[in-house]
Design an enzyme around this catalytic site. Sequence first.
Site, mmCIF file in Angstrom:
data_model
loop_
_atom_site.group_PDB
_atom_site.id
_atom_site.type_symbol
_atom_site.label_atom_id
_atom_site.label_comp_id
_atom_site.label_asym_id
_atom_site.label_seq_id
_atom_site.Cartn_x
_atom_site.Cartn_y
_atom_site.Cartn_z
ATOM 1 N N SER A 5 0.833 -1.203 0.000
ATOM 2 C CA SER A 5 0.000 0.000 0.000
ATOM 3 C C SER A 5 0.866 1.251 0.000
ATOM 4 O O SER A 5 0.471 2.269 -0.569
ATOM 5 C CB SER A 5 -0.956 -0.003 1.194
ATOM 6 O OG SER A 5 -0.252 -0.164 2.404
ATOM 7 N N GLU A 6 2.044 1.199 0.654
ATOM 8 C CA GLU A 6 3.006 2.293 0.532
ATOM 9 C C GLU A 6 4.433 1.757 0.494
ATOM 10 O O GLU A 6 4.749 0.748 1.150
ATOM 11 C CB GLU A 6 2.910 3.288 1.700
ATOM 12 C CG GLU A 6 1.984 4.466 1.449
ATOM 13 C CD GLU A 6 0.557 4.148 1.810
ATOM 14 O OE1 GLU A 6 -0.349 4.918 1.433
ATOM 15 O OE2 GLU A 6 0.339 3.112 2.462
ATOM 16 N N THR A 7 5.262 2.452 -0.279
ATOM 17 C CA THR A 7 6.712 2.269 -0.242
ATOM 18 C C THR A 7 7.322 3.582 0.208
ATOM 19 O O THR A 7 6.982 4.651 -0.318
ATOM 20 C CB THR A 7 7.259 1.866 -1.621
ATOM 21 O OG1 THR A 7 6.723 0.592 -1.989
ATOM 22 C CG2 THR A 7 8.778 1.780 -1.605
ATOM 23 N N HIS A 12 2.130 3.840 8.719
ATOM 24 C CA HIS A 12 2.763 2.525 8.835
ATOM 25 C C HIS A 12 4.108 2.466 8.112
ATOM 26 O O HIS A 12 5.033 1.786 8.555
ATOM 27 C CB HIS A 12 1.817 1.415 8.356
ATOM 28 C CG HIS A 12 1.823 1.154 6.889
ATOM 29 N ND1 HIS A 12 1.149 1.939 5.984
ATOM 30 C CD2 HIS A 12 2.428 0.173 6.174
ATOM 31 C CE1 HIS A 12 1.335 1.447 4.767
ATOM 32 N NE2 HIS A 12 2.104 0.381 4.855
#
Length: 260
Positions: free
Chosen positions: A43-45, A72
């Site tokens: 969902s995120e890098t 996160h």
Amino acid sequence: MRIFTVDSFTDRPFRGNPAAVCLLDDTVPDEWMQAVAAEMRHSETAFVLGQAEGPCSLRWFTPAVEVALCGHATLATAHVLYSLGESGRLEFDTKSGVLATEQADGGLIAMDFPAKQAAPCPPPDGLVEALGVTPVWTGRSEFDLLVEVGSADEVRAAEPDMARLAEVEARGVIVTASGEGTSADYVSRFFGPRVGVPEDPVTGSAHCVLAPHWSARLGRDALVGEQVSRRGGTVRTTLRGERVELAGHAVTIWSGELEV
């Protein structure tokens, strides 16, 4: 360049929310970071540059877009840096200002984030139909819509129509309820199909909205939030005026090196 996958807001592998963390050697084009994030499919890098002195530059990309705040992946970044020998207070220069973290005994990492109040508003057209829930309260924060429903069971049972939900103008939609009958003070789920994340397992930035909302409801500054996605995770929140402390554990799953 080194890259890691870290499960955030959990002390067990394969739970919580996975994020990729890329330690940059130098500045790189935005298009390259977006391509890496799409390749990683989390969902995120997070992309971090500069770990010696002063705030690190920290940016976050979903598989589809850059976002201005991500809890996160910040937790994952701090966890990686602490595991590599950093200590004390870490500061990160981000699109949401300077964010700071500190690690306590036992590996719990606390993050200093901006509190994001949700102002009451009528449900936007199509929201209720897309979510398939009955709101008891709706509001809008800087980035997201907040939808409170009657029980934790309703939060767990929600099955949104993602195509219709992507038409609602907001980064994401937070569905929440009191944690009555659970071990938490409140429960939540986060849906962000508009930014390429149908359901985020555990969303730190959503708790920037949830903390002031539930602290006002429950009359306490320190709360425990449970995000009841399939993977699940725990976020401890402490409201401090216009800031909120988000605290959780993290676990490194793998690390390697980019060859491009």
